[in-house]
Scaffold this motif. Structure first.
Motif, PDB file in Angstrom:
ATOM      1  N   VAL A  12       0.861  -1.192   0.000  1.00 31.07           N
ATOM      2  CA  VAL A  12       0.000   0.000   0.000  1.00 31.07           C
ATOM      3  C   VAL A  12       0.895   1.239   0.000  1.00 31.07           C
ATOM      4  O   VAL A  12       2.035   1.180   0.478  1.00 31.07           O
ATOM      5  N   PRO A  13       0.409   2.348  -0.521  1.00 31.78           N
ATOM      6  CA  PRO A  13       1.235   3.561  -0.531  1.00 31.78           C
ATOM      7  C   PRO A  13       1.496   4.055   0.899  1.00 31.78           C
ATOM      8  O   PRO A  13       0.738   3.726   1.811  1.00 31.78           O
ATOM      9  N   ASP A  14       2.539   4.873   1.057  1.00 37.11           N
ATOM     10  CA  ASP A  14       2.912   5.356   2.396  1.00 37.11           C
ATOM     11  C   ASP A  14       1.945   6.399   2.938  1.00 37.11           C
ATOM     12  O   ASP A  14       1.725   6.489   4.146  1.00 37.11           O
ATOM     13  N   ASP A  15       1.364   7.196   2.057  1.00 35.34           N
ATOM     14  CA  ASP A  15       0.553   8.332   2.498  1.00 35.34           C
ATOM     15  C   ASP A  15      -0.767   7.872   3.131  1.00 35.34           C
ATOM     16  O   ASP A  15      -1.591   7.229   2.482  1.00 35.34           O
ATOM     17  N   VAL A  16      -0.945   8.202   4.417  1.00 39.20           N
ATOM     18  CA  VAL A  16      -2.154   7.806   5.156  1.00 39.20           C
ATOM     19  C   VAL A  16      -3.143   8.973   5.154  1.00 39.20           C
ATOM     20  O   VAL A  16      -2.789  10.086   5.551  1.00 39.20           O
TER      21      VAL A  16
END
Ligand code: COA
Length: 323
Positions: A12-16
């Protein structure tokens, strides 16, 4: 020949993107989102990060987990409705990044049901003897097509990828079977108007390039469809529901999962839920959940695993696996 999942991986991408961050974008609240969907946060790709970037990483993890070298893969299948671009397929881009040569690769489009359609396709190829080691990836980056001014859709979706390595084996285990369904009559329940041949991207504007969804109608059809797929599958393969060790449903809305569990009279503690962390990652939701369930020791060798999903199309289905 039977087909068996011998490795899983996810990315999953890092940006939460938290509910609190969404509260600053639209008129909503963490309390509303959690109580109506079960979602607390989701991941979002940024800039030019695309589906193949997540798919490639998930694929590498799955191959490593399976102990399979990329060169042993003889078919690459990518389930996605958010390809990097209209053409070529995202599967071809992943194939290239993995350094594979002369191996067929194609995308398959069944939205959130993509992984079930993909697993059924991989299983059929293996049973026919056509291919022996298939890399199946479910990936979507729907946040790229989400209007962060529309509170009815922007709380739902997140980005991610999950991958499995499916291998031909001569044992009585692996994928038992799948049931697939579609109802094109309801194509306009969830859709993105622009970007295809009806409204090419150069003719798109803010009213057509974002995802549209009839949330309430979809909810009702989803519960019915999932129940139909599960009951149909269990009847076809004569497996009583008590024999299912774990259900991994598409993570669309925790209330859909709870309604389904109640209807089936199935113990909720045997249903895997991780929607709170990722939201609805579309075709990636089942393989991400599967990977987590395996890593958490929730799935053991010999377990009977049931996967089920529904999505745009409308499409829905279920798969049964002897792990
Ligand atoms: N925050 C606060 N209020 C919201 C809101 C939000 N993010 N989104 C919608 N509302 C409001 C609506 O505007 C509506 O207000 P009104 O009564 O004043 O008109 C009210 O909440 C109820 O809307 P409704 O659409 O009936 O809510 P719901 O309980 O059905 O929940 C969904 C909405 C989208 C969460 C739910 O329908 C759902 O999850 N559907 C399935 C969608 C899905 O799974 N799609 C993907 C398929 S793979």
């Amino acid at each position: 020949m039977q087909s068996r999942i011998i490795g899983t991986g996810a990315c999953v991408p890092d940006d939460v993107l938290t509910n609190e961050a969404i509260e600053r974008l639209v008129d909503t609240s963490d309390e509303w989102i959690v109580s109506r969907t079960g979602i607390r946060e989701r991941r979002r790709t940024g800039g030019t990060e695309a589906s193949s970037d997540l798919a490639y990483k998930a694929a590498r993890y799955a191959l490593r987990d399976a102990g399979v070298k990329a060169g042993e893969v003889d078919l690459v299948l990518v389930a996605t409705t958010t390809p990097d671009m209209l053409l070529p397929s995202t599967a071809c881009i992943v194939q290239d990044r993995l350094g594979l040569k002369n191996v067929p690769a194609f995308d398959l489009s069944a939205a959130c049901t993509g992984f079930i359609y993909g697993l059924s396709t991989a299983d059929a190829f293996i049973r026919s003897g056509a291919y022996g080691t298939i890399l199946l990836i479910g990936v979507d980056t729907l946040t790229k097509f989400t209007d962060y001014g529309d509170r009815t859709t922007c709380v739902i979706f997140g980005d991610g990828a999950g991958a499995v390595v499916v291998k031909a084996i001569r044992e009585k285990r692996g994928v038992i079977g799948s049931m697939l369904y579609a109802d094109g009559d309801k194509w306009d329940y969830i859709y993105v108007p622009a970007g295809g041949s009806r409204i090419p991207s150069y003719a798109a504007d803010k009213t057509t390039w974002y995802l549209r969804m009839k949330g309430h109608d979809t909810f009702k059809v989803a519960v019915r469809g999932l129940e139909q797929a599960i009951i149909g599958l269990l009847e076809r393969y004569r497996v009583p529901i008590e024999d299912i060790d774990i259900v991994i449903p598409h993570q669309a809305n925790v209330r859909i999962i709870e309604a389904l569990t109640r209807k089936l009279g199935y113990p909720p503690e045997k249903v895997f839920v991780n929607i709170q962390k990722y939201g609805n990652t579309s075709a990636a939701s089942i393989p991400i959940a599967l990977d987590e369930a395996v890593r958490q020791g929730r799935i053991k060798s010999g377990d009977t695993v049931l996967l089920t999903a529904f999505g745009s199309g409308l499409t829905w289905g279920a798969s049964l696996i002897k792990w």
